[in-house]
Design an enzyme around this catalytic site. Structure first.
Site, PDB file in Angstrom:
ATOM      1  N   GLY A 177       0.831  -1.202   0.000  1.00  0.00           N
ATOM      2  CA  GLY A 177       0.000   0.000   0.000  1.00  0.00           C
ATOM      3  C   GLY A 177       0.867   1.255   0.000  1.00  0.00           C
ATOM      4  N   SER A 178       2.003   1.189   0.677  1.00  0.00           N
ATOM      5  CA  SER A 178       2.924   2.334   0.696  1.00  0.00           C
ATOM      6  C   SER A 178       3.407   2.633  -0.720  1.00  0.00           C
ATOM      7  CB  SER A 178       4.146   2.021   1.574  1.00  0.00           C
ATOM      8  OG  SER A 178       3.740   1.615   2.861  1.00  0.00           O
TER       9      SER A 178
ATOM     10  N   GLU B 211      -6.994   1.391   4.211  1.00  0.00           N
ATOM     11  CA  GLU B 211      -7.675   0.731   5.331  1.00  0.00           C
ATOM     12  C   GLU B 211      -9.153   0.484   5.046  1.00  0.00           C
ATOM     13  OE1 GLU B 211      -7.073   3.160   8.775  1.00  0.00           O
ATOM     14  OE2 GLU B 211      -4.933   2.733   8.817  1.00  0.00           O
TER      15      GLU B 211
ATOM     16  N   HIS C  59      -5.326  -6.540   6.908  1.00  0.00           N
ATOM     17  CA  HIS C  59      -6.214  -5.770   6.040  1.00  0.00           C
ATOM     18  C   HIS C  59      -7.350  -6.682   5.548  1.00  0.00           C
ATOM     19  CE1 HIS C  59      -3.913  -1.923   5.499  1.00  0.00           C
ATOM     20  NE2 HIS C  59      -3.126  -2.651   6.261  1.00  0.00           N
TER      21      HIS C  59
ATOM     22  N   HIS D 213      10.654   0.214 -13.359  1.00  0.00           N
ATOM     23  CA  HIS D 213      11.881   0.767 -13.949  1.00  0.00           C
ATOM     24  C   HIS D 213      11.716   2.029 -14.783  1.00  0.00           C
ATOM     25  CE1 HIS D 213      13.862  -2.937 -12.656  1.00  0.00           C
ATOM     26  NE2 HIS D 213      12.879  -3.600 -13.206  1.00  0.00           N
TER      27      HIS D 213
ATOM     28  N   ASN E 188      11.375  -0.088  -8.859  1.00  0.00           N
ATOM     29  CA  ASN E 188      10.872  -1.442  -9.070  1.00  0.00           C
ATOM     30  C   ASN E 188      10.006  -1.797  -7.878  1.00  0.00           C
ATOM     31  OD1 ASN E 188      10.201  -4.025  -9.455  1.00  0.00           O
ATOM     32  ND2 ASN E 188      12.273  -4.841  -9.601  1.00  0.00           N
TER      33      ASN E 188
HETATM   34  C1  LIG Z   1      -3.717   4.590   5.851  1.00  0.00           C
HETATM   35  C2  LIG Z   1      -2.617   3.681   5.392  1.00  0.00           C
HETATM   36  N1  LIG Z   1      -1.873   4.046   4.335  1.00  0.00           N
HETATM   37  C3  LIG Z   1      -0.874   3.273   3.864  1.00  0.00           C
HETATM   38  C4  LIG Z   1      -0.576   2.067   4.458  1.00  0.00           C
HETATM   39  C5  LIG Z   1       0.570   1.259   3.943  1.00  0.00           C
HETATM   40  O1  LIG Z   1       0.223  -0.020   3.481  1.00  0.00           O
HETATM   41  P1  LIG Z   1       1.321  -1.190   3.478  1.00  0.00           P
HETATM   42  O2  LIG Z   1       1.488  -1.661   4.872  1.00  0.00           O
HETATM   43  O3  LIG Z   1       0.730  -2.235   2.569  1.00  0.00           O
HETATM   44  O4  LIG Z   1       2.559  -0.608   2.914  1.00  0.00           O
HETATM   45  C6  LIG Z   1      -1.307   1.641   5.575  1.00  0.00           C
HETATM   46  C7  LIG Z   1      -0.975   0.370   6.241  1.00  0.00           C
HETATM   47  O5  LIG Z   1      -1.665  -0.171   7.029  1.00  0.00           O
HETATM   48  C8  LIG Z   1      -2.347   2.475   6.055  1.00  0.00           C
HETATM   49  O6  LIG Z   1      -3.055   2.114   7.138  1.00  0.00           O
END
Ligand SMILES: Cc1ncc(COP(=O)(O)O)c(C=O)c1O
Length: 394
Positions: free
Chosen positions: A55-56, A162, A188, A215, A249
């Site tokens: 998610g990040s 979330e 999740h 890339h 990547n």
């Molecule tokens: C609001 C929010 N954004 C981003 C993320 C990041 O997700 P990940 O842990 O898959 O990198 C999270 C993770 O729980 C989150 O709660």
């Protein structure tokens, strides 16, 4: 007996899916990722979905694509409004891309961004865009958010990591903003080990995201994208090794997508179960006057149970945590509390137009318990027993 923050929701289908991929001998991103992307986009109700390894990473390529598409030749500092309560990697990619963060307080009822404050901040500051966060499975008030953004001529995007499956006016969250991000990390709604997704209706944003994910090349980019125009006249031989955007990547693997396809089949029943668990915990907590449980704005999918301590429990979180520990109940602060209180803040370029008092309250009096994709009668009985003892000895 114990009550942990998260529990697995995999059955034999997910394990068999992994074995099928292992047997192919082809494990890096391919046709299974594509299939999961298509089915996920259709589930969320957007035209495109681009899978990544977390998610990040979804936030990172979403924000980066936005920067390249909308703010490429902008000379001023790009200002983005963010809520003061969210996860660290809502904020960090924004910093890494050179944006200035404009912190806005959150609402004490539903913990999402305080839209009255956003309205004021948007009028008084030249915001370029808003990153709204649907916190803990709860949709924002999208009618209000849309009207604030339209009035001030700004874009909004959604960190929906979330809140998979949450709905506002019958439409799924993550599909309102220019893009929405999703996470498939453990705990999740859908779990693919690690994994994330960017959903969007904007073909350009999807194509930039595809190139940024891998890339900065063109291989997964649609043929009709402007990005291909950059390599007009270049031979097919050379094209595969020419680069068009400063990418990363962040590719997912086939196994994650194969698990995702199995989990997606179960999504609706997972959400039903989470809602039923929420009703049960709400009933337990309502026996006392000292808890506020997150208020649902429309149809929530309850990522976890966000609770505020009030009345005689205000300021007594550590006492409650001690009792939880005695009963093997795992609890945690509400996300990262008020993010402004984290030492890392000194590395961020940010402003705080108005005090974030509600976020401070959440920081000091917020507590979060886990919600699962399965029935939690036993865990919630443990909680009820723990609370009975706690209040008897208070
Ligand atoms: C609001 C929010 N954004 C981003 C993320 C990041 O997700 P990940 O842990 O898959 O990198 C999270 C993770 O729980 C989150 O709660």
């Amino acid at each position: 007996m114990e009550y942990k923050l998260a529990a697995s929701s995999w059955g034999k289908e997910e394990v068999q899916a992994m074995h099928r991929i292992i047997d192919t001998g082809m494990h890096s991103m391919g046709s299974t990722v594509k299939e999961f992307e298509e089915k996920f986009a259709s589930y969320v109700g957007t035209k495109h979905a681009v899978m990544v390894n977390s998610g990040s990473s979804a936030n990172l390529i979403g924000f980066h694509a936005l920067r390249l598409l909308k703010f490429k030749n902008v000379a001023h500092k790009i200002k983005v409004a963010v809520p003061a309560v969210s996860w660290s990697t809502t904020y960090f990619p924004l910093q890494q891309l050179g944006f200035q963060l404009v912190f806005v307080d959150v609402d004490l009822e539903n913990f999402n961004m305080d839209l009255d404050m956003l309205d004021k901040v948007a009028r008084e500051n030249d915001l370029d865009f808003v990153c709204g966060v649907n916190l803990l499975g709860n949709p924002m008030d999208f009618d209000r958010l849309t009207s604030i953004c339209n009035e001030n001529n700004i874009i909004f995007v959604e960190d929906n990591c979330e809140s998979l499956g949450a709905e506002y006016n019958g439409k799924k969250t993550g599909g309102f903003g220019l893009f929405g991000s999703f996470s498939f990390f453990f705990s999740h709604h859908l779990v693919t080990m690690e994994g994330g997704m960017v959903c969007t209706n904007d073909a350009d944003l999807a194509n930039y995201a595809r190139s940024l994910r891998a890339h900065g090349w063109l291989r997964e980019v649609d043929e009709d994208s402007d990005l291909h125009g950059l390599l007009e006249g270049v031979s097919e031989f050379e094209k595969k090794f020419r680069f068009v955007v400063p990418g990363y990547n962040l590719r997912p693997i086939e196994m994650e997508a194969a698990i995702g396809l199995e989990q997606l089949k179960k999504a609706n029943s997972f959400f039903e179960t989470r809602r039923s668990n929420f009703s049960k915990i709400k009933k337990i907590l309502s026996q006392y006057n000292d808890f506020h449980i997150q208020e649902a704005y429309e149809m929530a999918t309850w990522f976890g149970f966000g609770i505020l301590l009030k009345n005689k429990l205000e300021g007594r979180r550590s006492d409650l945590v001690k009792c939880f520990e005695k009963y093997n109940i795992e609890a945690r602060p509400l996300l990262a509390g008020n993010f402004l209180k984290n030492p890392v803040i000194e590395h961020l370029d940010y402003i705080v137009p108005y005090a974030c008092k509600n976020s401070d309250y959440i920081d000091e009096n917020g507590i979060m318990l886990g919600n699962y994709n399965r029935d939690m009668t036993n865990e919630l009985q443990l909680l009820e027993d723990c609370l009975r003892e706690f209040f008897q000895t208070l």
